[in-house]
Every structure is written in C-alpha cells, then in structure tokens.
Design a protein around this motif. Structure first.
Motif, PDB file in Angstrom:
ATOM      1  N   THR A 131       0.800  -1.229   0.000  1.00 55.02           N
ATOM      2  CA  THR A 131       0.000   0.000   0.000  1.00 55.02           C
ATOM      3  C   THR A 131       0.833   1.279   0.000  1.00 55.02           C
ATOM      4  N   ALA A 132       2.103   1.210   0.367  1.00 57.97           N
ATOM      5  CA  ALA A 132       2.881   2.457   0.467  1.00 57.97           C
ATOM      6  C   ALA A 132       3.569   2.765  -0.866  1.00 57.97           C
ATOM      7  N   ILE A 133       3.965   4.016  -1.018  1.00 55.43           N
ATOM      8  CA  ILE A 133       4.530   4.485  -2.294  1.00 55.43           C
ATOM      9  C   ILE A 133       5.744   3.655  -2.744  1.00 55.43           C
ATOM     10  N   PRO A 134       6.721   3.357  -1.873  1.00 57.57           N
ATOM     11  CA  PRO A 134       7.887   2.610  -2.388  1.00 57.57           C
ATOM     12  C   PRO A 134       7.486   1.282  -3.046  1.00 57.57           C
ATOM     13  N   GLU A 135       6.526   0.575  -2.462  1.00 63.71           N
ATOM     14  CA  GLU A 135       6.102  -0.703  -3.042  1.00 63.71           C
ATOM     15  C   GLU A 135       5.293  -0.479  -4.328  1.00 63.71           C
ATOM     16  N   ILE A 136       4.382   0.496  -4.288  1.00 65.95           N
ATOM     17  CA  ILE A 136       3.525   0.732  -5.463  1.00 65.95           C
ATOM     18  C   ILE A 136       4.373   1.207  -6.653  1.00 65.95           C
TER      19      ILE A 136
END
Ligand SMILES: Cc1cc2nc3c(=O)[nH]c(=O)nc-3n(C[C@H](O)[C@H](O)[C@H](O)COP(=O)(O)OP(=O)(O)OC[C@H]3O[C@@H](n4cnc5c(N)ncnc54)[C@H](O)[C@@H]3O)c2cc1C
Length: 463
Positions: free
Chosen positions: A439-444
């Motif tokens: 759900t967080a930006i680094p993963e997305i």
C-alpha cells in the motif's frame, strides 16, 4: 453512449482505473516505458492525482514516510525533494512533509505526463470491463473506452460498517467514513460536552484526532481492542540494519518469523541500533517471506501479529507524535482498550456501549462516534459497481484471505476459473493478499514500473 477508440495506428492503449497515487505512478511508468503507449486514466475525482491519502488539506496531516523515499520515479530518488526545492519550500530527504504538499507533487507529475499528449484523464467512474476480440472495453459513466490492457488501481475503500451504522448512518453523530467529504464538519462541539469517540487507534484515528483537536476543544476517546497507538519515527536520518532473513524457499511459520525478528532486534540493540532499523531492514524481503507462509500461517499472522506489525511498521512522523502526546498530556485525548458494541441516539449525540477487557459492557455519552477502523480490504463486502460487475463476469475473485484480489506474481487478475487474465491487472492495495506489503509508495512505485515493462513487452509480442 458511443465507444471511444483512443488508439492511433501502432499504439497500445492502457486504461488505468483510479487516478490516485497508484494510478499516477502507473501512467508515468507506462509512458516512460514505451513511446507507443497511451494511457487513459479514469477517475471521477475533482482533483486527480491525490487520491484519498494526499487529498487532505490539513497541514498537520504528514507523510508517514520520509521525503527521500517518496519520489514518483524509482531511478531518481531525489525527484520529490528536488521538486520541493523548485517550489521554494525545500525539504530534506529525512523530513516528514505534509501530505497535501505530496498531493501537489503527484498532481504536478501527472500534469507533466498529460502535457506529452499520451496521457488523458477522463473524469468518470468505471462500472464494467468487457472482453472483446481485440482487447477489453471499459464502460464508464461517460462512455466506453477500448483498451489493450486495463490496470485496476482502485486504492482505499471506506471502512467496514460498524454494527449500528446500518440503522444510524444518517444521524449527525454517526460518522461511518471519516474520509468522505465534509464528514467531520458536523462533529465539532464545544467543551464541556461529552467527548467524541473514535473507533480505532491506528493512523486513521490519529488523523481524525488531529483534525478535531485543532477545530475545537472537546475531548476525544480513542478505543480499540488492544489500545495501541502507532509507534513513532525517530528524528534525523534512518539507522540501517541488514536484517538477515532465512534463505531458500522452504515454508515458514509465523512463530518462526517472530522469533527471528526478536533475535534481530536484540542483536541490533546490543550493537546500539534501534529496533526500527530491523523492521525497515526486513521490509524489502516481506514479499518473499509472505509467499513462504502457508495459508494457515498467514491466517495465524492476521489473527495474532498483524496489528503489532502495523503499529511498528506504519509509524507516526515525530511532529505528529509530539502533538498526540501533547493532547494526551492535556487530557484531551484518551486511549482506551475495549470494543464498541453498540451506539444509540441520546439527545444531540449518542451513548456508546464499550465491552472492556473484563467482558463487561459499560455505556458512555458521546458527542459523536467516528469509524476509524481504516480502509476496508474485502472487495466483495459489498463490491462497488465495477468490482461487482467483474465478479459477476467471473473475471476476478477475492484472494483467499479477503485482503484484496487474487492475483498472479505479475499482478494479473485471476478469474473464477483460476486463470490469470493476460490483459487485466491490479496495482497497490488490491494486491495485499499476495504481497502483504502493497500500500505504500515505495512498493507501489516498484509494482508500477514492473507492470509497465510487462505490458509493453506483451503488446510488442502481440504486434
Ligand atoms: C490516510 C492515509 C495516509 C497514508 N500515508 C502514506 C504515506 O505517508 N506514505 C505512503 O507511502 N503511503 C501512505 N499511505 C498508503 C496509501 O494507501 C498510498 O500511498 C496511496 O494512497 C495509495 O494510492 P492509491 O491510488 O492506491 O489509492 P487511493 O488514494 O485510494 O486512490 C484510488 C483512486 O481510485 C479511484 N477509483 C476507485 N474506484 C474507481 C472506479 N470504479 N472508477 C474510477 N475511479 C475509481 C478513486 O476515486 C481514487 O481516486 C496512506 C494511506 C492512507 C489511507
């Protein structure tokens, strides 16, 4: 309504449903991956690019990730930090910036790709996706769009209803979704009235407490089963700890992973390194570790560990934590253990029944009760029109843990027949069942880049 064929000869059209952060990162990755790729972003939002998390205008709502990790471009980690400098309000890469500013950044990134003429934002709600001989047709509230591939970036859904919300949802004291526009407007009351009760003590409750506390002087009682607030980030640069995870692909257990984390934390502490570095060190490996937990162990994790993982992993910015501590010290925010079981109207407000740790239900008066349990994971409970239509067509199914959609490792949506769809993909929160951390930006950002490469390769192979 007529069908809009957005493609030009030799072009590959991808429809991305949802123009929150995930949709923007997907559009950026796609147009950078191939000059022949065109993107139609479908979202009814008035201010596309911001989505739920970054649409806030409250200056106290800060990112819970440092600025240096929030770049929209994987290969330019300083892109967001440099953008703030160009706007005249430079921040450091270890700083925690307001989420509204990050929303402005995403909107600016979106505007740049729209300028290329290869990304179009369509203000509409997608309601269905139909298979056609040459691809897919996305039905929206303003017409049909032909696509070679569709990416579902539907993001955060409103919270699961609390038992009384079905009957009392229309009452001004009952707030089933704190993110709905204007939801908290009717909640402000002056002291010495009864407090506002927040159901939940996670990051949503913290956001709501900050919103209400800055608007009026009434008390706030936040309640959850364990009464745990999120942990706090340390100020300054992050410490680094190379958390060692078990090699290979043998099955793991939840208990085994917990023991591993505890021993790493102890080892780090001996070396003078804070536990946060251990949690952050394991984050890149979470996807692989989750894949090695059999379904029963994943369920055990969800039952016994997930809440503890969340409070340590999703931490408050130090400034937010200081504000929360200030409110608690002044007695204006009280955090309690318990489970709200009912709420009934009482004068202008309500009475809330709380089951305590001893199992007894006690009743308290409240000015309002706000559902802060966070985004709902189960896409089928109840499905919105789009997911409902796709479930009906058998094009998708929930994942076994009901955390999102059943997807392949590459993000292809798996249908009722158990087969991954070659043209229909999911991004972000919808992949949580497969990846856990999604759900967080680094993963997305990473998912968006990988998906763009895959889609471009697939369209070349079809050409
Ligand atoms: C309050 C909050 C704070 C957060 N803070 C951080 C943070 O600091 N750092 C971090 O890395 N992560 C943070 N997160 C995690 C966060 O989930 C992501 O960073 C980000 O919001 C995900 O964006 P998204 O596009 O997946 O979802 P969303 O922001 O929810 O956007 C989804 C979009 O899809 C659209 N949509 C849905 N259905 C349809 C449909 N049928 N047709 C058309 N459009 C549709 C919606 O209108 C919406 O605009 C936070 C999350 C929350 C809830």
């Amino acid at each position: 309504m007529g069908e809009a064929d957005c493609s030009r000869p030799g072009e590959h059209v991808v429809v991305v449903v949802g123009a929150g952060a995930a949709g923007v990162l997907s559009a950026v990755s796609l147009v950078r991956a191939s000059e022949r790729c065109r993107v139609v972003l479908v979202d009814p939002a008035e201010r596309p690019g911001r989505g739920l998390a970054y649409g806030t205008t409250h200056p106290g709502h800060l990112l819970n990730v440092r600025a240096g990790r929030m770049s929209a471009l994987a290969e330019r980690p300083d892109h967001f930090v440099d953008w703030t400098a160009a706007q005249g309000h430079a921040v450091g890469s270890a700083d925690f910036v307001s989420r509204g500013v990050y929303g402005d950044y995403l909107a600016a990134v979106l505007a740049r790709v729209v300028e290329t003429g290869r990304v179009q934002v369509r203000r509409a709600y997608a309601v269905d996706v139909e298979e056609a001989a040459d691809g897919l047709r996305v039905h929206t509230t303003t017409g049909v769009v032909a696509a070679g591939a569709v990416v579902l970036a539907l993001g955060n859904r409103p919270p699961v209803h609390l038992p009384w919300e079905i009957d009392q949802g229309g009452q001004s004291w009952c707030v089933p979704d704190p993110w709905a526009p204007g939801a908290l407007a009717g909640v402000a009351v002056a002291e010495p009235g009864p407090p506002v009760v927040l159901v939940g003590t996670g990051l949503t409750a913290v956001d709501v407490a900050l919103s209400l506390a800055s608007d009026a002087g009434h008390g706030i009682v936040a309640v959850s089963r364990r009464g745990l607030l999120p942990a706090t980030h340390l100020t300054g640069p992050e410490a680094v700890w190379p958390t060692t995870v078990p090699a290979g692909d043998t099955e793991l257990t939840t208990g085994g992973l917990l023991r591993l984390l505890r021993s790493e934390v102890a080892e780090a502490a001996e070396a003078g390194v804070d536990w946060r570095a251990v949690i952050d060190g394991v984050r890149p490996a979470v996807r692989g570790l989750w894949a090695r937990l059999p379904e029963g162990e994943r369920r055990r994790f969800l039952r016994h560990v997930a809440r503890f993982w969340d409070v340590h992993r999703h931490r408050m910015a130090p400034q937010v934590a200081a504000r929360v501590e200030g409110l608690r010290a002044a007695g204006r925010l009280v955090v309690r253990r318990g489970r709200p079981v009912d709420a009934v109207p009482d004068g202008l407000g309500c009475r809330v029944g709380l089951r305590g740790v001893d199992g007894r239900v006690s009743w308290m008066r409240a000015a309002a009760v706000v559902n802060c349990t966070g985004p709902r994971a189960d896409v089928a409970r109840p499905p919105g029109p789009l997911v409902g239509a796709l479930l009906h067509r058998g094009l998708l199914r929930p994942d076994p843990l009901r955390l999102g959609l059943d997807v392949s490792a590459a993000g292809e949506v798996i249908g009722r027949d158990g087969r991954p769809h070659p043209r229909l993909f999911a991004l972000g929160a919808l992949r949580k069942g497969r990846l856990w951390e999604s759900t967080a930006i680094p993963e997305i950002r990473q998912q968006a880049a990988d998906l763009a490469e895959l889609l471009v390769a697939a369209s070349r192979a079809r050409a």
